[in-house]
Design a protein around this motif. Structure first.
Motif, PDB file in Angstrom:
ATOM      1  N   LEU A  26      46.082  56.123  51.893  1.00  0.00           N
ATOM      2  CA  LEU A  26      44.750  56.284  51.438  1.00  0.00           C
ATOM      3  C   LEU A  26      44.407  55.109  51.556  1.00  0.00           C
ATOM      4  CD1 LEU A  26      45.425  57.955  47.964  1.00  0.00           C
ATOM      5  CD2 LEU A  26      44.371  58.954  49.883  1.00  0.00           C
ATOM      6  N   SER A  27      42.729  54.819  51.611  1.00  0.00           N
ATOM      7  CA  SER A  27      42.316  53.486  51.768  1.00  0.00           C
ATOM      8  C   SER A  27      42.732  52.540  50.594  1.00  0.00           C
ATOM      9  CB  SER A  27      40.765  53.476  52.029  1.00  0.00           C
ATOM     10  OG  SER A  27      40.212  53.827  50.885  1.00  0.00           O
ATOM     11  N   VAL A  28      42.459  51.233  50.683  1.00  0.00           N
ATOM     12  CA  VAL A  28      42.909  50.454  49.425  1.00  0.00           C
ATOM     13  C   VAL A  28      41.845  50.755  48.430  1.00  0.00           C
ATOM     14  CG1 VAL A  28      42.801  48.073  48.583  1.00  0.00           C
ATOM     15  CG2 VAL A  28      43.581  48.395  50.759  1.00  0.00           C
ATOM     16  N   ASP A  29      40.694  50.912  48.588  1.00  0.00           N
ATOM     17  CA  ASP A  29      39.726  51.322  47.375  1.00  0.00           C
ATOM     18  C   ASP A  29      40.048  52.607  46.914  1.00  0.00           C
ATOM     19  OD1 ASP A  29      38.474  48.853  47.831  1.00  0.00           O
ATOM     20  OD2 ASP A  29      36.599  49.843  49.083  1.00  0.00           O
ATOM     21  N   ARG A  30      40.287  53.463  47.600  1.00  0.00           N
ATOM     22  CA  ARG A  30      40.525  55.063  47.395  1.00  0.00           C
ATOM     23  C   ARG A  30      41.904  55.057  46.398  1.00  0.00           C
ATOM     24  NH1 ARG A  30      38.895  58.987  44.715  1.00  0.00           N
ATOM     25  NH2 ARG A  30      40.152  61.014  45.169  1.00  0.00           N
ATOM     26  N   ARG A  31      42.907  54.421  46.947  1.00  0.00           N
ATOM     27  CA  ARG A  31      44.331  54.361  46.023  1.00  0.00           C
ATOM     28  C   ARG A  31      43.846  53.487  44.740  1.00  0.00           C
ATOM     29  NH1 ARG A  31      48.404  56.941  45.195  1.00  0.00           N
ATOM     30  NH2 ARG A  31      49.002  56.983  47.338  1.00  0.00           N
ATOM     31  N   ARG A  32      43.102  52.396  44.683  1.00  0.00           N
ATOM     32  CA  ARG A  32      42.891  51.690  43.651  1.00  0.00           C
ATOM     33  C   ARG A  32      41.973  52.648  42.538  1.00  0.00           C
ATOM     34  NH1 ARG A  32      39.114  48.134  41.131  1.00  0.00           N
ATOM     35  NH2 ARG A  32      40.158  46.358  40.251  1.00  0.00           N
ATOM     36  N   GLU A  33      41.116  53.479  43.268  1.00  0.00           N
ATOM     37  CA  GLU A  33      40.215  54.484  42.379  1.00  0.00           C
ATOM     38  C   GLU A  33      41.194  55.455  41.789  1.00  0.00           C
ATOM     39  OE1 GLU A  33      36.836  57.743  42.744  1.00  0.00           O
ATOM     40  OE2 GLU A  33      37.118  56.110  44.381  1.00  0.00           O
ATOM     41  N   GLU A  34      42.197  55.834  42.376  1.00  0.00           N
ATOM     42  CA  GLU A  34      43.163  56.866  41.583  1.00  0.00           C
ATOM     43  C   GLU A  34      44.111  56.362  40.666  1.00  0.00           C
ATOM     44  OE1 GLU A  34      45.626  59.007  44.673  1.00  0.00           O
ATOM     45  OE2 GLU A  34      44.162  60.447  45.165  1.00  0.00           O
ATOM     46  N   LEU A  35      44.332  55.098  40.943  1.00  0.00           N
ATOM     47  CA  LEU A  35      45.157  54.254  39.891  1.00  0.00           C
ATOM     48  C   LEU A  35      44.419  54.121  38.676  1.00  0.00           C
ATOM     49  CD1 LEU A  35      47.235  51.857  41.999  1.00  0.00           C
ATOM     50  CD2 LEU A  35      48.086  53.896  40.694  1.00  0.00           C
ATOM     51  N   ILE A  36      43.080  53.852  38.938  1.00  0.00           N
ATOM     52  CA  ILE A  36      41.984  53.491  37.605  1.00  0.00           C
ATOM     53  C   ILE A  36      41.951  54.911  36.856  1.00  0.00           C
ATOM     54  CG2 ILE A  36      39.718  53.022  37.108  1.00  0.00           C
ATOM     55  CD1 ILE A  36      39.779  50.601  38.821  1.00  0.00           C
ATOM     56  N   ASN A  37      41.535  55.836  37.719  1.00  0.00           N
ATOM     57  CA  ASN A  37      41.420  57.290  37.097  1.00  0.00           C
ATOM     58  C   ASN A  37      42.501  57.757  36.093  1.00  0.00           C
ATOM     59  OD1 ASN A  37      38.537  57.588  38.218  1.00  0.00           O
ATOM     60  ND2 ASN A  37      39.159  58.537  39.745  1.00  0.00           N
ATOM     61  N   ALA A  38      43.690  57.686  36.877  1.00  0.00           N
ATOM     62  CA  ALA A  38      44.796  58.181  36.101  1.00  0.00           C
ATOM     63  C   ALA A  38      45.012  57.225  34.805  1.00  0.00           C
ATOM     64  CB  ALA A  38      46.212  57.870  36.820  1.00  0.00           C
ATOM     65  N   ALA A  39      44.931  55.899  34.947  1.00  0.00           N
ATOM     66  CA  ALA A  39      44.873  54.802  33.774  1.00  0.00           C
ATOM     67  C   ALA A  39      44.137  55.530  32.752  1.00  0.00           C
ATOM     68  CB  ALA A  39      44.674  53.564  34.074  1.00  0.00           C
ATOM     69  N   LEU A  40      42.404  55.717  33.058  1.00  0.00           N
ATOM     70  CA  LEU A  40      41.464  55.938  32.141  1.00  0.00           C
ATOM     71  C   LEU A  40      42.088  57.316  31.280  1.00  0.00           C
ATOM     72  CD1 LEU A  40      38.356  55.347  33.803  1.00  0.00           C
ATOM     73  CD2 LEU A  40      39.283  54.139  31.828  1.00  0.00           C
ATOM     74  N   GLU A  41      42.593  58.472  32.059  1.00  0.00           N
ATOM     75  CA  GLU A  41      43.066  59.646  31.558  1.00  0.00           C
ATOM     76  C   GLU A  41      44.139  59.189  30.363  1.00  0.00           C
ATOM     77  OE1 GLU A  41      42.963  63.432  30.499  1.00  0.00           O
ATOM     78  OE2 GLU A  41      41.424  62.502  31.839  1.00  0.00           O
ATOM     79  N   LEU A  42      45.002  58.405  30.677  1.00  0.00           N
ATOM     80  CA  LEU A  42      46.146  57.859  29.686  1.00  0.00           C
ATOM     81  C   LEU A  42      45.552  57.254  28.377  1.00  0.00           C
ATOM     82  CD1 LEU A  42      48.852  57.442  32.187  1.00  0.00           C
ATOM     83  CD2 LEU A  42      48.800  59.379  30.706  1.00  0.00           C
ATOM     84  N   PHE A  43      44.532  56.294  28.749  1.00  0.00           N
ATOM     85  CA  PHE A  43      44.165  55.522  27.883  1.00  0.00           C
ATOM     86  C   PHE A  43      43.279  56.305  26.987  1.00  0.00           C
ATOM     87  CE2 PHE A  43      44.661  51.799  30.926  1.00  0.00           C
ATOM     88  CZ  PHE A  43      46.022  51.305  30.284  1.00  0.00           C
ATOM     89  N   SER A  44      42.526  57.318  27.332  1.00  0.00           N
ATOM     90  CA  SER A  44      41.976  58.088  26.620  1.00  0.00           C
ATOM     91  C   SER A  44      42.319  59.061  25.553  1.00  0.00           C
ATOM     92  CB  SER A  44      40.897  58.962  27.230  1.00  0.00           C
ATOM     93  OG  SER A  44      41.404  60.000  28.038  1.00  0.00           O
ATOM     94  N   ARG A  45      43.591  59.177  25.697  1.00  0.00           N
ATOM     95  CA  ARG A  45      44.452  60.074  24.814  1.00  0.00           C
ATOM     96  C   ARG A  45      45.427  59.367  23.990  1.00  0.00           C
ATOM     97  NH1 ARG A  45      47.577  62.670  27.799  1.00  0.00           N
ATOM     98  NH2 ARG A  45      47.176  62.345  29.831  1.00  0.00           N
ATOM     99  N   ARG A  46      45.757  58.077  24.443  1.00  0.00           N
ATOM    100  CA  ARG A  46      46.901  57.418  23.602  1.00  0.00           C
ATOM    101  C   ARG A  46      46.174  55.801  23.309  1.00  0.00           C
ATOM    102  NH1 ARG A  46      51.184  59.279  27.931  1.00  0.00           N
ATOM    103  NH2 ARG A  46      52.392  57.208  27.164  1.00  0.00           N
ATOM    104  N   GLU A  47      47.001  55.287  22.472  1.00  0.00           N
ATOM    105  CA  GLU A  47      46.535  53.803  22.404  1.00  0.00           C
ATOM    106  C   GLU A  47      47.226  52.900  23.598  1.00  0.00           C
ATOM    107  OE1 GLU A  47      44.973  52.284  19.955  1.00  0.00           O
ATOM    108  OE2 GLU A  47      44.637  54.018  18.733  1.00  0.00           O
ATOM    109  N   ALA A  48      46.418  51.787  24.115  1.00  0.00           N
ATOM    110  CA  ALA A  48      46.961  51.138  25.190  1.00  0.00           C
ATOM    111  C   ALA A  48      48.195  50.685  25.165  1.00  0.00           C
ATOM    112  CB  ALA A  48      45.718  49.885  25.339  1.00  0.00           C
TER     113      ALA A  48
END
Length: 224
Positions: A26-48
């Protein structure tokens, strides 16, 4: 001892390349976006503090080292995730069409709820959490969105310097919108369009009450 031929060696040695999991390039931007999306999903359900770098890596199908490579640590990842959600939400709040201020506000509210619906995890992660998550840079990110929304509304009203009555009224409405959006995401027991209309009516009612306490607000409501 009999020497092992090259052909025999190839048959006996496992194909390590084939055994390795194949990773997508994946491109750098796309990989970074995937990591952020995964993190947001987790942070939305659990405390940081309950989300680890390993959790994010597993959710994104990436390595722990890769998460550290892009973000340096969990706090940096948390802030980058919230900034990403905030920037997209703010972009949706920019006025697009002409018309009466109340019509443009209604359109902006619709785009706000488009974001809420399409990026539920990002919205929830941005706004949920206790006081500990509202200090420092995290609090500044959240307040930045609120200031942008407040500025957009006052610009639509053509008010350069809102007085205390109007400022408190609008900030109260913004808090109501946030609470209503989080409640709607949790329950989904009301049509979104009906909720949006109710919030616009809520704004109208708040301005009418504010007008009783500040003649300048009353003049704005009369013009509307």
């Amino acid at each position: 001892m009999r020497a092992i031929s090259r052909a025999e060696s190839d048959r006996k040695t496992p194909d390590r390349a084939a055994a390795r999991p194949v990773r997508r390039r994946l491109s750098v931007d796309r990989r970074r976006e995937e990591l952020i999306n995964a993190a947001l999903e987790l942070f939305s359900r659990r405390e940081a503090e309950d989300v680890s770098i390993d959790d994010v890596a597993i959710a994104a199908g990436a390595s722990r080292a890769l998460v550290y490579h892009y973000f340096g640590g969990k706090q940096e990842l948390y802030l980058a995730s919230l900034r990403s959600a905030a920037e997209e939400l703010e972009a949706r709040l920019r006025p697009e069409n002409a018309g009466r201020p109340v019509e443009r506000l209604s359109q902006a509210l619709g785009r706000y709820f488009d974001f809420v619906e399409e990026h539920a995890a990002g919205f929830a992660a941005l706004l949920k959490g206790g006081p500990a998550n509202r200090a420092g840079e995290v609090g500044e990110i959240v307040e930045g969105v609120r200031r942008r929304l407040l500025r957009m509304i006052t610009e639509e009203m053509r008010v350069a310097d809102p007085g205390p009555v109007l400022r408190i009224t609008l900030r109260s409405w913004i808090a109501s919108v946030e609470t209503a959006a989080l409640d709607w995401l949790e329950h989904r027991d009301m049509e979104r369009s009906e909720l949006e209309r109710m919030l616009i009516d809520h704004m109208t009612a708040l301005l009418e009450v504010a007008g009783r306490h500040d003649h300048r607000v009353r003049e704005i409501v009369t013009v509307e």
